[in-house]
Write a protein that holds these residues in place. Structure first.
Motif, PDB file in Angstrom:
ATOM      1  N   ALA A  16      46.583 104.526-121.568  1.00  9.50           N
ATOM      2  CA  ALA A  16      46.683 105.721-122.313  1.00  9.50           C
ATOM      3  C   ALA A  16      47.649 106.067-123.583  1.00  9.50           C
ATOM      4  CB  ALA A  16      47.489 106.943-121.017  1.00  9.50           C
ATOM      5  N   LYS A  17      48.644 105.284-123.501  1.00  5.79           N
ATOM      6  CA  LYS A  17      49.393 104.896-124.754  1.00  5.79           C
ATOM      7  C   LYS A  17      48.642 104.452-125.911  1.00  5.79           C
ATOM      8  CE  LYS A  17      53.165 105.091-127.532  1.00  5.79           C
ATOM      9  NZ  LYS A  17      53.503 106.309-128.141  1.00  5.79           N
ATOM     10  N   LEU A  18      47.783 103.499-125.562  1.00  4.92           N
ATOM     11  CA  LEU A  18      46.790 102.902-126.526  1.00  4.92           C
ATOM     12  C   LEU A  18      46.191 104.095-127.219  1.00  4.92           C
ATOM     13  CD1 LEU A  18      45.718 100.665-127.976  1.00  4.92           C
ATOM     14  CD2 LEU A  18      43.974 100.156-126.078  1.00  4.92           C
ATOM     15  N   VAL A  19      45.389 104.962-126.419  1.00  8.40           N
ATOM     16  CA  VAL A  19      44.627 105.841-126.842  1.00  8.40           C
ATOM     17  C   VAL A  19      45.528 106.761-128.096  1.00  8.40           C
ATOM     18  CG1 VAL A  19      43.670 107.966-126.333  1.00  8.40           C
ATOM     19  CG2 VAL A  19      43.185 105.954-124.846  1.00  8.40           C
ATOM     20  N   LEU A  52      55.426  96.416-135.697  1.00  7.67           N
ATOM     21  CA  LEU A  52      55.288  96.886-134.166  1.00  7.67           C
ATOM     22  C   LEU A  52      54.176  96.055-133.434  1.00  7.67           C
ATOM     23  CD1 LEU A  52      55.553 100.720-134.573  1.00  7.67           C
ATOM     24  CD2 LEU A  52      57.479  98.982-134.149  1.00  7.67           C
ATOM     25  N   VAL A  53      54.574  95.462-132.577  1.00 10.07           N
ATOM     26  CA  VAL A  53      53.526  94.910-131.468  1.00 10.07           C
ATOM     27  C   VAL A  53      53.749  95.447-130.028  1.00 10.07           C
ATOM     28  CG1 VAL A  53      52.950  92.616-130.469  1.00 10.07           C
ATOM     29  CG2 VAL A  53      53.973  92.721-132.786  1.00 10.07           C
ATOM     30  N   PHE A  54      52.287  95.590-129.496  1.00 10.97           N
ATOM     31  CA  PHE A  54      52.562  96.136-127.856  1.00 10.97           C
ATOM     32  C   PHE A  54      51.603  95.224-127.278  1.00 10.97           C
ATOM     33  CE2 PHE A  54      52.870  99.660-131.129  1.00 10.97           C
ATOM     34  CZ  PHE A  54      53.855 100.128-130.822  1.00 10.97           C
ATOM     35  N   HIS A  55      51.708  95.417-126.131  1.00 10.22           N
ATOM     36  CA  HIS A  55      50.699  94.808-125.187  1.00 10.22           C
ATOM     37  C   HIS A  55      50.535  95.628-123.801  1.00 10.22           C
ATOM     38  CE1 HIS A  55      54.423  93.535-123.482  1.00 10.22           C
ATOM     39  NE2 HIS A  55      53.907  93.339-122.168  1.00 10.22           N
ATOM     40  N   ILE A  56      48.989  95.655-123.300  1.00  9.34           N
ATOM     41  CA  ILE A  56      48.974  96.276-122.072  1.00  9.34           C
ATOM     42  C   ILE A  56      49.477  95.708-121.258  1.00  9.34           C
ATOM     43  CG2 ILE A  56      46.937  97.370-121.077  1.00  9.34           C
ATOM     44  CD1 ILE A  56      46.999  98.447-123.660  1.00  9.34           C
ATOM     45  N   GLN A  57      50.306  96.437-120.562  1.00  5.81           N
ATOM     46  CA  GLN A  57      51.025  95.807-119.308  1.00  5.81           C
ATOM     47  C   GLN A  57      50.299  95.564-118.313  1.00  5.81           C
ATOM     48  OE1 GLN A  57      54.535  95.388-119.135  1.00  5.81           O
ATOM     49  NE2 GLN A  57      54.196  94.281-117.318  1.00  5.81           N
ATOM     50  N   GLU A  58      49.354  95.978-117.787  1.00  4.59           N
ATOM     51  CA  GLU A  58      48.418  95.663-116.763  1.00  4.59           C
ATOM     52  C   GLU A  58      47.605  94.500-117.221  1.00  4.59           C
ATOM     53  OE1 GLU A  58      48.550  98.858-118.195  1.00  4.59           O
ATOM     54  OE2 GLU A  58      49.434 100.027-116.604  1.00  4.59           O
ATOM     55  N   ASP A 104      51.413  98.244-140.351  1.00  2.00           N
ATOM     56  CA  ASP A 104      50.143  98.095-139.485  1.00  2.00           C
ATOM     57  C   ASP A 104      50.980  98.038-138.103  1.00  2.00           C
ATOM     58  OD1 ASP A 104      48.401  98.288-141.411  1.00  2.00           O
ATOM     59  OD2 ASP A 104      47.670  96.541-141.453  1.00  2.00           O
ATOM     60  N   ALA A 105      50.072  97.763-137.086  1.00  2.00           N
ATOM     61  CA  ALA A 105      50.551  97.431-135.658  1.00  2.00           C
ATOM     62  C   ALA A 105      49.560  96.628-134.949  1.00  2.00           C
ATOM     63  CB  ALA A 105      50.963  98.589-134.799  1.00  2.00           C
ATOM     64  N   LEU A 106      50.020  95.767-134.017  1.00  2.00           N
ATOM     65  CA  LEU A 106      49.039  94.920-133.392  1.00  2.00           C
ATOM     66  C   LEU A 106      49.570  95.095-131.801  1.00  2.00           C
ATOM     67  CD1 LEU A 106      47.406  91.968-132.917  1.00  2.00           C
ATOM     68  CD2 LEU A 106      50.032  90.879-132.864  1.00  2.00           C
ATOM     69  N   VAL A 107      48.150  95.304-131.043  1.00  3.27           N
ATOM     70  CA  VAL A 107      48.062  95.444-129.533  1.00  3.27           C
ATOM     71  C   VAL A 107      47.214  94.212-128.921  1.00  3.27           C
ATOM     72  CG1 VAL A 107      47.553  97.012-127.680  1.00  3.27           C
ATOM     73  CG2 VAL A 107      48.121  98.018-129.889  1.00  3.27           C
ATOM     74  N   LEU A 108      48.054  93.603-127.968  1.00  5.60           N
ATOM     75  CA  LEU A 108      47.538  92.452-127.387  1.00  5.60           C
ATOM     76  C   LEU A 108      46.834  92.970-126.109  1.00  5.60           C
ATOM     77  CD1 LEU A 108      50.463  89.861-127.612  1.00  5.60           C
ATOM     78  CD2 LEU A 108      48.284  90.089-129.053  1.00  5.60           C
ATOM     79  N   ILE A 109      45.263  92.878-126.003  1.00  5.81           N
ATOM     80  CA  ILE A 109      44.727  93.335-124.965  1.00  5.81           C
ATOM     81  C   ILE A 109      43.910  92.614-124.238  1.00  5.81           C
ATOM     82  CG2 ILE A 109      45.093  95.762-125.642  1.00  5.81           C
ATOM     83  CD1 ILE A 109      41.960  95.684-126.717  1.00  5.81           C
TER      84      ILE A 109
END
Length: 98
Positions: free
Chosen positions: A82-85, A56-62, A28-33
């Motif tokens: 856009a990368k989140l999409v 994998l962990v990501f965060h929305i930079q903005e 799985d992956a995790l995105v912090l938004i």
């Protein structure tokens, strides 16, 4: 089945982040938004990354910038909306934790 977990709330305010990290599997992956970006400094997140270094962990930079949060790029990779999409198409399903 792979899952993209979107964490929108802060573990400093709510307890759903604990449920989120407990349900994440190795592929799985995790995105912090949104306010979920605050979790990058929470003990739950730090312990999760130590125990699951390959997830994998990501965060929305903005979103992090809007909250004046500096996130260690060794812990989480900055992405755009856009990368989140794009990521939503790479996983079998998406769960939003809020």
């Amino acid at each position: 089945m792979t899952i993209l977990h979107l964490q929108r709330t802060s573990a400093f305010d709510k307890n759903d982040f604990e449920q989120c990290v407990l349900s994440i599997k190795p592929n799985d992956a995790l995105v912090l938004i949104d306010d979920g970006c605050y979790n990058a400094s929470h003990t739950l997140f730090i312990n999760f990354k130590k125990q699951n270094p390959t997830v994998l962990v990501f965060h929305i930079q903005e979103h992090a910038q809007a909250r004046a949060i500096e996130i260690n790029h060794d812990q989480s990779s900055p992405i755009t909306m856009a990368k989140l999409v794009e990521l939503t198409f790479q996983y079998n399903s998406t769960i939003t934790w809020q």
